[in-house]
Design a protein around this motif. Structure first.
Motif: not given
Length: 510
Positions: A405, A459-461, A464, A495
């Motif tokens: 990222w 992915w954790d959102a 974000l 993320p």
């Protein structure tokens, strides 16, 4: 998304999926999002692992801090060699060219071999004990009796240090790096190996390592004819004779080969391969249908490779060159004329946007080394994309962070106006571009569409989309034709990876 036998079988509405596949195991992601797994197209696996489990000097803020970290490592380890990576004197409070001396290393570690690579891995500090164990060092090009070693001297001392690593150290380093790739949503990497980098033993050990992260290896050694190219591929098991086949060095170590002298030194860097050698290598690989490539940074080095490509394209035809997927690593100094040629020949630009994030801008290392406006032309992502040059992004880890990222964010926030690319294009260069550069040209690898390999990350959102004051917010395309999922902005927290999957098999699960 429905996955069957390691392949994406279906995409669509939840209710339809439950009716169509009533016996499927259902995973509720509870707000997380799924995206194609990343591919890092330029890594050095064992060196990355050694930094992860050993002495990482990237946090050093001064010469004294660097030496303190070294002393702590010496006190905590009884290894045969102290191997460290990442010091960067251009960012230290002492000012540039303030690297520790050999005597200062000896004062911290006594009569122990110490090998400390600069952040760009093109020069290194070495203790007296390590120097004494390296035959021919004092006569080698790039030798300095007290300061950093570069060019041939660096290759010699690195080989000595590498030989002092135990088998279990190398294995632990490889495992740590591969596990870290998976934990960062990376399902595949391109190892840039070669006789002057990790050596044949290191590459053979990595090639034979069982791990879910796919490793595509490139061997950086020049050949003179097609038979030699085929033989070397058979011997090494590499995917191509490319990667870090050095035409020149790096800007930070002042070994990148320039047309005009550095702004802060009376030299033009180092040339390791001449035009005839480059041409012969390209011709041999093109005739054999093998991917060729070079490490090329300075504009004079780029000129040399462009001349070789022009000769080979004239002899074999542009389609033959394009079919091989030849690639250029880093490609920092290229102009519009050169970009147009690369686009015409289908040469892949394997690049690291984080270089600009770390060293670009009006007051960064590039500006000090080259002056303005030369430094403003580095890493011209938009220029290359507009010329039709295929882009594949990586980290050059351990040189920069492997977090993909950060790579996407750096590409969309280039410090030179007009040089950035869209987030959609950057994400594609970190996914589809990496598979294509590795020779996978099925049209679906690196996407999440029916028929594509089920290689993805979850992915954790949470939170974000929160941007910090002054941050540029790059929104992702939601055009379904792009085959890029609707993803959050990257202006705030990046993320966090929950799970990485390759071909339906879980590589990492938080």
């Amino acid at each position: 998304m429905v996955v069957r036998d390691g392949v994406v079988a279906w995409l669509g509405a939840d209710a339809i999926a439950r009716d169509t596949y009533p016996d499927a195991r259902v995973v509720d992601l509870d707000g997380a999002f799924v995206a194609p797994a990343f591919v890092d197209c330029h890594v050095h696996t064992t060196a990355t692992g050694l930094a992860l489990i050993g002495l990482d000097l990237r946090a050093a803020t001064s010469r004294a801090h660097c030496l303190d970290l070294l002393a702590q490592a010496c006190a905590a380890s009884d290894d045969a060699v102290i191997w460290g990576h990442g010091w960067d004197d251009t960012a230290w409070s002492d000012g540039p060219d303030s690297a520790p001396s050999r005597a200062e290393l000896d004062a911290r570690c006594g009569n122990r071999p110490v090998y400390l690579t600069r952040v760009d891995a093109h020069s290194a500090l070495a203790s007296t004990a390590l120097r004494a164990a390296t035959p021919g060092l004092s006569d080698a090009d790039g030798h300095h009796p007290d300061g950093p070693l570069s060019r041939a001297a660096h290759h010699l001392v690195r080989a000595t240090a590498r030989g002092l690593l135990r088998l279990d150290q190398r294995a632990a380093a490889r495992a740590a790096a591969l596990d870290a790739f998976a934990a960062n949503g990376i399902a595949a990497v391109h190892e840039c190996a070669g006789p002057d980098i990790g050596g044949a033993v290191d590459w053979a050990e990595l090639r034979d390592t069982a791990h879910g992260v796919a490793v595509t290896g490139y061997w950086g050694q020049a050949v003179a004819d097609a038979d030699a190219a085929r033989a070397l591929i058979a011997e090494t098991g590499a995917a191509g004779l490319a990667g870090d086949l050095f035409v020149d060095g790096a800007l930070g170590s002042r070994t990148a080969w320039l047309r005009r002298p550095y702004a802060d030194a009376d030299c033009c860097g180092s040339s390791y391969l001449d035009t005839d050698t480059v041409t012969a290598h390209l011709a041999a690989c093109t005739e054999a249908g093998i991917t060729a490539g070079f490490h090329v940074i300075g504009d004079a080095a780029v000129d040399t490779v462009l001349t070789g490509l022009e000769r080979v394209a004239a002899a074999f035809g542009a389609p033959a060159v394009a079919r091989c997927g030849h690639r250029l690593e880093h490609l920092e100094m290229i102009d519009a004329v050169g970009a147009e040629k690369l686009g015409r020949w289908g040469v892949i630009a394997s690049m690291q946007p984080n270089f600009d994030a770390l060293w670009g801008g009006t007051d960064g290392m590039y500006a000090r080394r080259l002056g303005l406006p030369r430094s403003a032309g580095l890493n011209p992502l938009a220029l290359l994309a507009s010329a039709g040059v295929p882009l594949a992004f990586g980290s050059d880890t351990p040189v920069t962070s492997m977090n993909p990222w950060l790579t996407v964010r750096a590409a969309t926030n280039h410090q030179t106006p007009g040089a950035a690319i869209s987030a959609r294009a950057a994400f594609a260069a970190c996914t589809r571009g990496g598979w294509r550069a590795a020779g996978v040209r099925d049209g679906v690898a690196g996407t999440l569409t029916p028929g594509a390999p089920a290689s993805y990350a979850i992915w954790d959102a949470d939170e974000l989309t929160v941007a910090a004051p002054g941050d540029r917010v790059e929104r992702w395309s939601t055009d379904p034709r792009s085959r890029v999922p609707a993803l959050p902005t990257l202006a705030g927290r990046l993320p966090r990876c929950r799970q990485t999957v390759r071909d339906g098999e879980v590589l990492f699960d938080a």
